[in-house]
Scaffold this active site. Structure first.
Site, PDB file in Angstrom:
ATOM      1  N   LYS A  23       0.828  -1.213   0.000  1.00 16.89           N
ATOM      2  CA  LYS A  23       0.000   0.000   0.000  1.00 16.89           C
ATOM      3  C   LYS A  23       0.857   1.255   0.000  1.00 16.89           C
ATOM      4  CE  LYS A  23      -2.563   2.646   3.448  1.00 16.89           C
ATOM      5  NZ  LYS A  23      -1.435   3.385   4.044  1.00 16.89           N
ATOM      6  N   ASN A  24       1.807   1.326   0.908  1.00 14.15           N
ATOM      7  CA  ASN A  24       2.533   2.586   1.074  1.00 14.15           C
ATOM      8  C   ASN A  24       3.485   2.884  -0.084  1.00 14.15           C
ATOM      9  OD1 ASN A  24       1.131   3.045   3.375  1.00 14.15           O
ATOM     10  ND2 ASN A  24       2.786   2.533   4.788  1.00 14.15           N
ATOM     11  N   ARG A  94      -4.681  10.051   3.330  1.00 17.03           N
ATOM     12  CA  ARG A  94      -3.488  10.708   3.836  1.00 17.03           C
ATOM     13  C   ARG A  94      -2.449  10.917   2.715  1.00 17.03           C
ATOM     14  NH1 ARG A  94      -1.164  13.858   7.426  1.00 17.03           N
ATOM     15  NH2 ARG A  94       1.030  13.455   7.596  1.00 17.03           N
ATOM     16  N   CYS A 118      -5.661   8.059   8.535  1.00 20.11           N
ATOM     17  CA  CYS A 118      -5.941   7.476   9.843  1.00 20.11           C
ATOM     18  C   CYS A 118      -5.778   8.494  10.963  1.00 20.11           C
ATOM     19  CB  CYS A 118      -4.966   6.328  10.116  1.00 20.11           C
ATOM     20  SG  CYS A 118      -5.473   4.789   9.390  1.00 20.11           S
ATOM     21  N   PRO A 124       1.156  16.609  10.942  1.00 18.20           N
ATOM     22  CA  PRO A 124       1.517  17.786  10.162  1.00 18.20           C
ATOM     23  C   PRO A 124       2.250  17.405   8.877  1.00 18.20           C
ATOM     24  CG  PRO A 124       3.045  17.502  11.983  1.00 18.20           C
ATOM     25  CD  PRO A 124       2.012  16.409  12.114  1.00 18.20           C
ATOM     26  N   ILE A 125       2.313  18.349   7.918  1.00 24.78           N
ATOM     27  CA  ILE A 125       3.138  18.105   6.726  1.00 24.78           C
ATOM     28  C   ILE A 125       4.169  19.230   6.566  1.00 24.78           C
ATOM     29  CG2 ILE A 125       1.461  16.672   5.485  1.00 24.78           C
ATOM     30  CD1 ILE A 125       0.886  19.140   3.702  1.00 24.78           C
ATOM     31  N   ASP A 126       4.510  19.847   7.707  1.00 28.06           N
ATOM     32  CA  ASP A 126       5.455  20.979   7.662  1.00 28.06           C
ATOM     33  C   ASP A 126       6.798  20.590   7.025  1.00 28.06           C
ATOM     34  OD1 ASP A 126       5.492  19.401  10.142  1.00 28.06           O
ATOM     35  OD2 ASP A 126       7.194  20.653  10.706  1.00 28.06           O
ATOM     36  N   ASP A 306       3.385   0.582  12.280  1.00 23.36           N
ATOM     37  CA  ASP A 306       2.186   0.008  11.647  1.00 23.36           C
ATOM     38  C   ASP A 306       1.957  -1.449  12.040  1.00 23.36           C
ATOM     39  OD1 ASP A 306       1.778   2.441  10.493  1.00 23.36           O
ATOM     40  OD2 ASP A 306       2.228   1.834   8.441  1.00 23.36           O
ATOM     41  N   ILE A 328       6.371   6.884  17.445  1.00 26.01           N
ATOM     42  CA  ILE A 328       6.142   7.667  16.216  1.00 26.01           C
ATOM     43  C   ILE A 328       4.875   8.526  16.318  1.00 26.01           C
ATOM     44  CG2 ILE A 328       5.953   7.585  13.677  1.00 26.01           C
ATOM     45  CD1 ILE A 328       8.476   6.127  14.483  1.00 26.01           C
ATOM     46  N   ARG A 398      -9.043   0.102   3.399  1.00 24.88           N
ATOM     47  CA  ARG A 398      -8.094   1.083   2.844  1.00 24.88           C
ATOM     48  C   ARG A 398      -6.756   0.423   2.527  1.00 24.88           C
ATOM     49  NH1 ARG A 398      -6.331   4.756   6.737  1.00 24.88           N
ATOM     50  NH2 ARG A 398      -4.889   5.216   5.070  1.00 24.88           N
TER      51      ARG A 398
HETATM   52  C1  UD1 Z   1       3.794   6.810   6.733  1.00 29.93           C
HETATM   53  C2  UD1 Z   1       2.843   5.659   6.542  1.00 29.93           C
HETATM   54  C3  UD1 Z   1       2.193   5.285   7.869  1.00 29.93           C
HETATM   55  C4  UD1 Z   1       3.257   5.009   8.921  1.00 29.93           C
HETATM   56  C5  UD1 Z   1       4.266   6.149   8.998  1.00 29.93           C
HETATM   57  C6  UD1 Z   1       5.439   5.842   9.907  1.00 29.93           C
HETATM   58  C7  UD1 Z   1       2.132   6.061   4.273  1.00 29.93           C
HETATM   59  C8  UD1 Z   1       1.039   6.451   3.360  1.00 29.93           C
HETATM   60  N1  UD1 Z   1       1.835   6.053   5.585  1.00 29.93           N
HETATM   61  O1  UD1 Z   1       3.011   7.903   7.191  1.00 29.93           O
HETATM   62  O2  UD1 Z   1       1.396   4.129   7.655  1.00 29.93           O
HETATM   63  O3  UD1 Z   1       2.650   4.858  10.179  1.00 29.93           O
HETATM   64  O4  UD1 Z   1       4.791   6.443   7.701  1.00 29.93           O
HETATM   65  O5  UD1 Z   1       6.105   4.708   9.473  1.00 29.93           O
HETATM   66  O6  UD1 Z   1       3.224   5.710   3.849  1.00 29.93           O
HETATM   67  N2  UD1 Z   1       5.999  14.510  10.979  1.00 29.93           N
HETATM   68  C9  UD1 Z   1       6.133  15.852  11.226  1.00 29.93           C
HETATM   69  N3  UD1 Z   1       6.086  16.709  10.160  1.00 29.93           N
HETATM   70  C10 UD1 Z   1       5.925  16.278   8.879  1.00 29.93           C
HETATM   71  C11 UD1 Z   1       5.790  14.888   8.639  1.00 29.93           C
HETATM   72  C12 UD1 Z   1       5.836  14.030   9.722  1.00 29.93           C
HETATM   73  O7  UD1 Z   1       6.289  16.275  12.365  1.00 29.93           O
HETATM   74  O8  UD1 Z   1       5.906  17.094   7.954  1.00 29.93           O
HETATM   75  C13 UD1 Z   1       6.057  13.559  12.123  1.00 29.93           C
HETATM   76  C14 UD1 Z   1       4.730  12.815  12.312  1.00 29.93           C
HETATM   77  O9  UD1 Z   1       3.833  13.555  13.104  1.00 29.93           O
HETATM   78  C15 UD1 Z   1       5.201  11.532  12.974  1.00 29.93           C
HETATM   79  C16 UD1 Z   1       6.578  11.291  12.359  1.00 29.93           C
HETATM   80  O10 UD1 Z   1       6.988  12.541  11.808  1.00 29.93           O
HETATM   81  O11 UD1 Z   1       5.379  11.747  14.349  1.00 29.93           O
HETATM   82  C17 UD1 Z   1       6.615  10.240  11.260  1.00 29.93           C
HETATM   83  O12 UD1 Z   1       5.664  10.543  10.283  1.00 29.93           O
HETATM   84  P1  UD1 Z   1       5.850  10.089   8.763  1.00 29.93           P
HETATM   85  O13 UD1 Z   1       6.953   9.108   8.651  1.00 29.93           O
HETATM   86  O14 UD1 Z   1       5.901  11.312   7.939  1.00 29.93           O
HETATM   87  O15 UD1 Z   1       4.474   9.357   8.475  1.00 29.93           O
HETATM   88  P2  UD1 Z   1       3.631   9.362   7.164  1.00 29.93           P
HETATM   89  O16 UD1 Z   1       4.529   9.474   5.985  1.00 29.93           O
HETATM   90  O17 UD1 Z   1       2.494  10.297   7.260  1.00 29.93           O
END
Ligand code: UD1
Length: 428
Positions: A23-24, A94, A118, A124-126, A306, A328, A398
């Site tokens: 999926k990812n 997401r 989820c 965040p996506i900062d 996960d 995480i 999903r």
């Molecule tokens: C992806 C996976 C999700 C998995 C996660 C961690 C997909 C579609 N989803 O989610 O299933 O649980 O990796 O292995 O691939 N963070 C920030 N700012 C950002 C981005 C992330 O602070 O801009 C933080 C998040 O809040 C979290 C950590 O970084 O605490 C890891 O998040 P991230 O690895 O980005 O997760 P996703 O890519 O959203």
């Protein structure tokens, strides 16, 4: 109509089960097709709702998507002129944030709503947006819509403070066609990061180091069409490994890359599960009693977050106390309340779940509050005494292809039932 899974516990799972594409990886590779200057054929595409949404977004934006067979799609995004991602669709998943990186790389601009997905806490996506800015883009967020634009996208030095799968992959997407060299430090190393890089390289991109914490991308002007097979799903494989262990079964899980499962295998072996590795399969059996263990999640190659709800469920079935620490996500223990309905004795203390394993669970009506929580409740139901009814299974769909059919194939008593009502977007 709403749907639920009805699971009658107690059957020992035995036999062979086959894992689908990841999926990812798929949810990033589908938007990545936008970067291609020729049609692409994607193989081993999982039949899950997040993939359907990704393909629908591409179609709405003007790409042609043709199903070649059950798991193969031919996608031609070369005529696509639109860099705006349909608002409501993007909010449904997401990973729609990958359309931002792909459109920015192709059109030098992108527009999408803030992503859904989820409910695991603050998401965040900062860091994604900071990476775009490092490559010369201007970012603006108005009323929940992200606008990214750049006159000239150029290579840059990106250092992530935290390891982020999504930000790493989005930076790779944006940089693949930028001018010059991009270096990403403290990059995520997950198998899906490597798979995205392999896909882009198969089109002629110049990406080195994916799978390590430094990725170097030399931007290219042209990416040709390709045929690419998506990597097997590490988390789906791990989920079936735990389902086998939880039912004291003997299951061979096919279409896996054993190396991707190392942290899961190591932890299960500590718990007393027997695991035999083959080229593209693992056999899971439980000749010995299972024992308690502590688990701490961390980015790859550590134990995946996960898999946290699934392994916590297994530990409720083992006598004695175990600790599960989540590093995480802030809110990844919402499923615990549901497991308590099934008789689990779990206390949450901040980021730690203290599990007093009693060795058994009993069936109960429960709700899946997110994707992996739902998978954990299915495992709980398979191992429990009596019947478990799991609602809100759209979360499970999903990310797991035909989960109930695959589990029935190894002896599970599970069926999907439809009943009147609308799916409710909620958390437990
Ligand atoms: C992806 C996976 C999700 C998995 C996660 C961690 C997909 C579609 N989803 O989610 O299933 O649980 O990796 O292995 O691939 N963070 C920030 N700012 C950002 C981005 C992330 O602070 O801009 C933080 C998040 O809040 C979290 C950590 O970084 O605490 C890891 O998040 P991230 O690895 O980005 O997760 P996703 O890519 O959203």
């Amino acid at each position: 109509m709403e749907k639920k899974f009805v699971v009658k516990g107690g059957n020992r799972l035995t036999g062979d089960i086959y894992v689908s594409g990841a999926k990812n990886a798929a949810v990033a590779i589908i938007p990545a097709v936008i970067l291609s200057d020729g049609p692409c054929t994607l193989e081993n595409v999982p039949k899950i709702s997040d993939v359907s949404i990704g393909l629908k977004i591409l179609e709405e934006m003007g790409a042609s998507v043709d199903m070649v067979d059950d798991t193969t799609f031919r996608i031609d995004a070369t005529g696509l002129r639109n860099s705006a991602v349909p608002y409501e669709m993007a909010r449904k998943m997401r990973a729609s944030y990958y359309f931002l990186g792909a459109c920015l790389g192709k059109f030098r601009k992108a527009m999408a709503s803030m992503p859904g997905g989820c409910p695991l806490g603050d998401r965040p996506i900062d860091m994604h947006l900071k990476a775009f800015e490092t490559l010369g883009a201007h970012v603006d967020i108005v009323n929940g819509v992200v606008n990214v634009e750049s006159d000239s996208l150029y290579g840059g030095h990106i250092y992530f403070d935290k390891v982020s799968v999504g930000a790493t992959m989005n930076a790779v997407l944006a940089a693949a066609k930028a001018d010059g060299l991009t270096i990403i430090e403290n990059a995520a190393r997950e198998p899906h990061v490597v798979d995205l890089a392999n896909f882009l390289n198969s089109m002629g991109a110049d990406i080195m180091g994916a799978g390590t914490d430094v990725i170097k991308i030399r931007g290219v002007g042209y990416l040709r069409g390709t045929t690419y097979s998506i990597v097997p799903d590490q988390i789906e494989a791990g989920t079936y490994m735990i389902a086998a262990a939880a039912t004291k079964g003997d299951v061979t899980i096919h279409n896996v890359i054993p190396k991707h499962l190392e942290s899961i295998t190591a932890k299960l072996e500590k718990i007393g599960v027997k695991i035999e590795e083959f080229d593209d399969a693992v056999r899971v059996s439980t000749p010995n009693p299972l024992v308690k263990a502590n688990v701490k999640t961390s980015p790859h190659p550590g134990f995946p977050t996960d898999m946290q709800p699934q392994i916590a469920t297994l530990l409720t079935l083992v006598e004695g106390p175990s600790l599960v620490t989540e590093t995480i996500w802030d809110s990844r223990f919402a499923y615990v309340e549901e497991l308590r309905r099934m008789g689990a004795n779990i206390t949450i203390d901040g980021k730690v779940a203290i599990i007093e394993g009693t060795g058994k669970l009993r069936g109960a009506p429960v709700k899946a509050c997110d994707l992996r929580a739902g998978a954990a409740l299915i495992i709980a139901g398979l191992a429990a005494e009596g019947v478990t009814e799991i609602e809100d299974i759209h979360h499970i769909e999903r990310g797991y292809e035909d989960m109930e059919k695959k589990l029935r194939g190894i002896g599970a008593d599970i069926e999907k039932r439809y009943f009147p009502g609308e799916p409710v977007a909620k958390s437990c």
